[in-house]
Design a protein around this motif. Structure first.
Motif, PDB file in Angstrom:
ATOM      1  N   ARG A   1      31.395  40.379  36.713  1.00 30.05           N
ATOM      2  CA  ARG A   1      31.323  40.589  35.254  1.00 30.05           C
ATOM      3  C   ARG A   1      31.272  42.082  34.924  1.00 30.05           C
ATOM      4  NH1 ARG A   1      27.789  36.101  35.615  1.00 30.05           N
ATOM      5  NH2 ARG A   1      25.971  37.486  35.593  1.00 30.05           N
ATOM      6  N   GLU A   2      30.502  42.833  35.708  1.00 30.16           N
ATOM      7  CA  GLU A   2      30.425  44.281  35.472  1.00 30.16           C
ATOM      8  C   GLU A   2      31.781  44.938  35.705  1.00 30.16           C
ATOM      9  OE1 GLU A   2      28.003  48.278  36.966  1.00 30.16           O
ATOM     10  OE2 GLU A   2      27.319  46.286  37.579  1.00 30.16           O
TER      11      GLU A   2
ATOM     12  N   ALA B   1      33.950  44.336  32.759  1.00 30.59           N
ATOM     13  CA  ALA B   1      33.546  45.176  31.625  1.00 30.59           C
ATOM     14  C   ALA B   1      34.031  46.612  31.809  1.00 30.59           C
ATOM     15  CB  ALA B   1      32.026  45.140  31.472  1.00 30.59           C
TER      16      ALA B   1
ATOM     17  N   ARG C   1      37.704  46.826  31.068  1.00 30.81           N
ATOM     18  CA  ARG C   1      37.969  46.800  29.617  1.00 30.81           C
ATOM     19  C   ARG C   1      37.774  48.184  29.011  1.00 30.81           C
ATOM     20  NH1 ARG C   1      35.301  41.743  29.899  1.00 30.81           N
ATOM     21  NH2 ARG C   1      33.331  42.699  29.225  1.00 30.81           N
TER      22      ARG C   1
END
Length: 309
Positions: free
Chosen positions: A165-166, A169, A172
Motif C-alpha cells: 500500500r505504501e 501511495a 501516485r
C-alpha cells in the motif's frame, strides 16, 4: 577569493577557513546551519568545498544555495586521493576540513558550483529514495516468508500488504509530480518509463546543460583510458551516479528490444565482435546522448541556458 573546507558528519560540521587559525565546529541541524551560513556570509568571496556524505550534506548545500553562497560538492574518493597526494595519512574531522580548504584553493578553477534543485525536484528525490527503501524491504519480506513457519505467515502477510500500500501511495505521488514536470525528451524512446523519468529529473538536473562527453562521464558510462607508454589498456567505465546509471541500464534493456534505432545499433556492435555487455554500455551511452541533446533543445527553446552537445 577565500577558500573554505567543510567536513560534514551526521552530528557536526567542521569548518576550516583560509587565513583563520583552527577549525570551528557547528551542529549539523537547522540552527547550526543558520549559524554557519551567517559565518560564511562574513567571509570575502567564500568558495566552500563539501565532501558528499550519503545525504547528510544536502541540507547544508541547499541552505548555501538559498543564501547565494558559492559551494561545491565533491566525491569522497577525490577528497581521499587528494589527502594521500599531500602525504597526510591521518584522518580526523579537523584534518579533513583543512584538506578540503586546501583543495578549494588549489582547484578552484576545476570545481563545479553546486546548483540546488527546485523544491519539486527535492520532493521527487525524497520519494525516489523512499521508494527504493520500500522496494528493498518488500522484496526481503517476500523472500523471508518462504523460510518461516506457517504460524508467522499471517503476521508477515500483513507487513507485506502494508508495504504494498505504501509503494502504491509513493507511485501516485511520483506520477503527480511527473505529470507536471516531465518533458517530451524523457519520453522520446521505448523504455523511458516513470522510474527513468523520475530519476533523470531528480538526480540528473544537469541533463541538457552539459556536452555528451561530460554527461556520459557524470553518469558513469564513459570509457576511461588506461594507457601508459607502450601499454594500451582496456577502456572501462568507472564512477558516476549509480542510481542514474541503474535506471539508464533498465531503460536501455527495453530500448534495445523495442526501439528500432537502438536495436539496430546494438546488433551492429555485436556484429563487429563487441561483447554483449560492452555493446549494452555503448547503447546506454547513445541513449543518454540522445536524451541529453533533446533536453538541450527544450531548454534552448524555453530560454534556458544550455551547452551544445
Amino acid at each position: 577569493m577565500t577558500a573554505v573546507g567543510i567536513d560534514v558528519g551526521k552530528a557536526a560540521l567542521d569548518v576550516a577557513i583560509e587565513g583563520v587559525a583552527g577549525v570551528v565546529r557547528f551542529t549539523n541541524n537547522p540552527a547550526g546551519i543558520r549559524k554557519l551560513i551567517r559565518r560564511l556570509a562574513e567571509v570575502t568571496d567564500a568558495r566552500a568545498v563539501i565532501e558528499a556524505t550519503g545525504g547528510y550534506e544536502d541540507a547544508l548545500l541547499e541552505a548555501c544555495c538559498d543564501a547565494g553562497l558559492w559551494v561545491s560538492r565533491i566525491n569522497p574518493r577525490q577528497a581521499r586521493d587528494f589527502a594521500r597526494a599531500t602525504g597526510e595519512l591521518a584522518k580526523t574531522d579537523a584534518i579533513d576540513a583543512r584538506l578540503l580548504c586546501l583543495l578549494s584553493r588549489l582547484f578552484v578553477d576545476r570545481l563545479r558550483r553546486y546548483e540546488a534543485p527546485a523544491p519539486w525536484q527535492r520532493d521527487l528525490r525524497d520519494w525516489l529514495l523512499r521508494r527504493s527503501q520500500v522496494v528493498s524491504t518488500l522484496q526481503a519480506q517476500k523472500q523471508q516468508t518462504a523460510l518461516t513457519s506457517p504460524a508467522v505467515h499471517k503476521l508477515m502477510a500483513r507487513t507485506i500488504a502494508a508495504l504494498a500500500r505504501e509503494l502504491a501511495a509513493i507511485d501516485r505521488e511520483m506520477r503527480t509530480l511527473l505529470k507536471a514536470h516531465t518533458t517530451p525528451a524523457l519520453q522520446s524512446s521505448k523504455g523511458m518509463g516513470p522510474i527513468f523519468q523520475a530519476t533523470s529529473l531528480a538526480l540528473l538536473p544537469e541533463l541538457g546543460t552539459l556536452t555528451r562527453q561530460q554527461i556520459a562521464k557524470l553518469v558513469g558510462v564513459a570509457p576511461l583510458n588506461r594507457d601508459s607508454g607502450q601499454l594500451h589498456g582496456k577502456r572501462r567505465i568507472r564512477g558516476g551516479r549509480a542510481p542514474v546509471r541503474v535506471a539508464l541500464y533498465m531503460a536501455t534493456l527495453s530500448a534495445v528490444r523495442w526501439d528500432p534505432t537502438m536495436r539496430a545499433h546494438y546488433q551492429q556492435l555485436r556484429a563487429r565482435g563487441k561483447l554483449g555487455k560492452v555493446a549494452l554500455v555503448a547503447c546506454m551511452r547513445k541513449l543518454l546522448t540522445i536524451v541529453n541533446a533533446r533536453r538541450r533543445d527544450e531548454l534552448r527553446d524555453a530560454g534556458g541556458i544550455a551547452i551544445a552537445v
